[in-house]
Scaffold this active site. Structure first.
Site, PDB file in Angstrom:
ATOM      1  N   ASP A 152      -3.920  -1.819  -1.919  1.00  0.00           N
ATOM      2  CA  ASP A 152      -4.986  -2.188  -0.966  1.00  0.00           C
ATOM      3  C   ASP A 152      -6.354  -1.639  -1.379  1.00  0.00           C
ATOM      4  OD1 ASP A 152      -4.210   0.401  -0.376  1.00  0.00           O
ATOM      5  OD2 ASP A 152      -4.112   0.127   1.789  1.00  0.00           O
ATOM      6  N   SER A 154       0.816  -1.218   0.000  1.00  0.00           N
ATOM      7  CA  SER A 154       0.000   0.000   0.000  1.00  0.00           C
ATOM      8  C   SER A 154       0.848   1.266   0.000  1.00  0.00           C
ATOM      9  CB  SER A 154      -0.919  -0.028   1.211  1.00  0.00           C
ATOM     10  OG  SER A 154      -1.526  -1.286   1.314  1.00  0.00           O
ATOM     11  N   ARG A 167       7.545   6.294  -4.223  1.00  0.00           N
ATOM     12  CA  ARG A 167       8.000   6.958  -3.006  1.00  0.00           C
ATOM     13  C   ARG A 167       7.396   6.233  -1.810  1.00  0.00           C
ATOM     14  NH1 ARG A 167       3.945  10.269  -5.107  1.00  0.00           N
ATOM     15  NH2 ARG A 167       2.068  10.264  -3.835  1.00  0.00           N
TER      16      ARG A 167
HETATM   17 MG    MG Z   1      -4.737  -1.768   5.418  1.00  0.00          MG
END
Ligand code: MG
Ligand code: ADP
Length: 543
Positions: A209, A156, A171
């Site tokens: 995610d 994520s 990044r």
């Molecule tokens: Mg999560």
């Protein structure tokens, strides 16, 4: 009294009115468009090359790993094909030292070790079978991977995805900072560590995610149409939604299926309005940003997500503690205090340490409606080393925390509302009576009291949505979204592995190679391998 007045003044600074919400939505729509036109914009609108969402009939057993920001989750998911699934799961906190490790290897080694123990604990048969098989194959090229777990890797952080299991880190966010990982393929980094441990695992899919949440929601939610948006409100915040291909004006380089006319885009809305055209910007927000590892970036996230809300509150509290006329967590005369004991704050309190105040206590504050705020006062004592906080202290804490939480929810509604408007679904006859479905995941939206209610309240105030529109929007928790979503994308990946020989072909080849070695022992070992169907929408592996 000074405390109550000062609290009121601060609470007012976190006010985010209906008019503000509408200004926010307009700008969000403008930045959505900008991201559809070209790259390098503050909201990246990253193409995922995922062009369809599941319908609940998908089947198979997959592994999923989710590196969120706070936790590492490893799970296996069995999709039953009837909107239901079974999930086995383990969770570990990511040590702070690894978030800023010297090398990416340290972090990915940690992940691989957790996969190793998970498989040994929950899928030992499978693991042992794999080891046995490896031992019987003296020729490494004779080894085939039809019994290897397909793993969906939920990562994520912003990556530039160039293939279903390939993506380069753009990044770090959420306090991670491992410079040597930037620009590297995170799937390859993980696969390398998995291979060092000789695990029967192939990193088959790289999953954001938000995309996972969208997939999971579409798999589990009943109804004719899939979900429109998957959104995260956890350590960070972000959303992925379905956009019409015809609206995506910037070039799409990868290969994809055009038949649905749609593609899932990862907005990276954490960076919405980095230029601060419309976002609220109190002195506390300014301080938080300037002291962060990435000043000027993730400006929306820094006002919305779990990692930052506690820190904003902490910065406010520190400013109050520095003002001696205010008397927060401080009274020299115990008769001022209904607990009749002197209030003090320990020098080692988390309030004096950066990131020392976990947003979770804001939920306690919001939830405590007892007359003397007894629960919150105990929590202030146990979590933040404030001894005998007075009722006034707790009231101030609760009011400020709630103002920060409410502003976060109303800003969240800006993102959700803008995407609903962008989809045109509220006025689309094809939508019929079907609700516009939105899957959400993350501790903040799951545990902060009334977070969704506050989002709905703000949605009602948005021009073009209103009360009637808000009622047609269904925001539901995508329980275990990241695991199920990663499994679903690993399934798509498995079905795309066309160029690989089918399992049956592989098995034939393995047998003939074994025969060549002319060893009865090896042959019988090979014959113990259970028959395997194709990885396509079936059991991709045999456990
Ligand atoms: Mg999560
Ligand atoms: P991840 O982002 O790693 O997937 P979560 O979704 O669990 O993990 O989010 C963790 C974040 O949520 C942390 O920043 C934590 O402070 C915050 N958080 C956890 N519990 C609560 C709560 N009850 N209320 C508000 N924030 C919470």
């Amino acid at each position: 009294m000074a405390l109550a007045a000062e609290t009121k003044r601060i609470v007012a600074q976190f006010e985010y009115s209906d008019a503000d919400v509408n200004i926010g939505v307009k700008e969000f729509l403008r930045q959505i468009d900008e991201g559809l036109e070209k790259s390098g914009t503050s909201m990246s609108q990253i193409p995922t090359y995922v062009t369809a969402v599941p319908n609940g009939t998908e089947k198979g057993l997959y592994l999923a790993v989710d590196l969120g920001g706070t936790n590492l989750r490893v799970c296996s998911v069995r999709l039953n094909g009837d909107n239901s699934f079974n999930l086995t799961y383990s969770k570990a906190a990511v040590p702070k030292s690894l978030m800023v490790a010297k090398t990416a290897k340290e972090l990915f080694q940690f992940i691989a070790q957790h996969i190793d123990s998970f498989i040994k604990e929950h899928h030992y048969d499978h693991y042992e079978h794999h080891v046995r098989r490896r031992e019987t194959m003296s020729n490494p090229e004779g080894y085939r991977d039809e019994h290897i777990f397909r793993l969906g890797f939920t990562f994520s952080f912003p990556v530039q995805q160039v293939g279903i299991n390939k993506g380069f880190l753009i990044r770090w966010t959420k306090g991670f900072d491992i410079p040597d990982a930037i620009g590297k393929d995170v799937c390859a980094l993980l696969q390398e560590e998995i291979d060092i441990l000789h695990l029967p695992v192939k990193v088959a899919a790289l999953v954001n995610d938000t995309v996972g949440t969208l997939m999971a929601r579409s798999y589990t939610s009943p109804g004719k149409t899939g979900a429109l948006l998957g959104a995260i409100f956890g350590t960070g915040t972000n959303g992925a939604y379905i956009e019409k291909l015809s609206n995506i004006k910037k070039p799409l380089e990868g290969e994809y299926d055009t038949s649905t006319g749609e593609m899932v885009l990862n907005t990276e809305w954490g960076s919405f309005d980095n230029q601060l055209n419309v976002l609220p910007n109190t002195t506390f927000d300014i301080k938080l940003d300037s002291e962060s590892v990435n000043p000027g970036i993730q400006m929306f996230e820094k006002r919305v997500s779990g990692m930052f809300l506690g820190e904003i509150l902490r910065i406010v509290l520190v400013s109050l503690l520095q003002d001696k006329s205010v008397q927060l967590f401080h009274d020299d005369n115990s008769s001022h205090n209904d607990w009749k004991s002197t209030t003090t704050i320990a020098p080692e309190s988390g309030i004096f340490k950066k990131w020392g105040l976990d947003s979770a206590i804001m939920s306690v504050a919001a939830l405590d409606n007892t007359p003397d705020l007894g629960t919150l006062r105990q929590e202030l004592d146990s979590q933040l080393d404030v001894y005998s906080p007075s009722m006034e202290d707790a009231q101030a804490f609760k009011a400020i925390a709630s103002a920060i939480g409410r502003r976060a929810a109303r800003l969240s509604a800006v993102a959700v509302g803008a995407i609903v408007l962008q989809s045109g679904k509220l006025t689309d006859p094809a939508q019929g009576d079907e609700p516009i479905d939105i899957g959400v995941d993350g501790s903040l939206v799951e545990h902060y009291p009334h977070f969704r209610t506050m989002i709905y309240d703000a949605l009602k105030a948005i021009d073009g949505i209103g009360e009637v529109g808000a009622e047609r929007i269904r925001i539901g928790i995508a329980k275990d979204g990241s695991g199920v979503g990663a499994a679903l994308i690993a399934l798509v990946a498995a079905s795309m592995e066309k160029k690989q020989p089918t399992a049956e072909e592989s098995l034939k080849q393995v047998r003939s190679e074994a025969l060549l070695q002319n060893s009865g022992r090896q042959l019988s070992a090979v014959n113990e391998v259970p028959e395997q169907t194709t990885p396509n929408n079936e059991e991709a592996i045999d456990a």
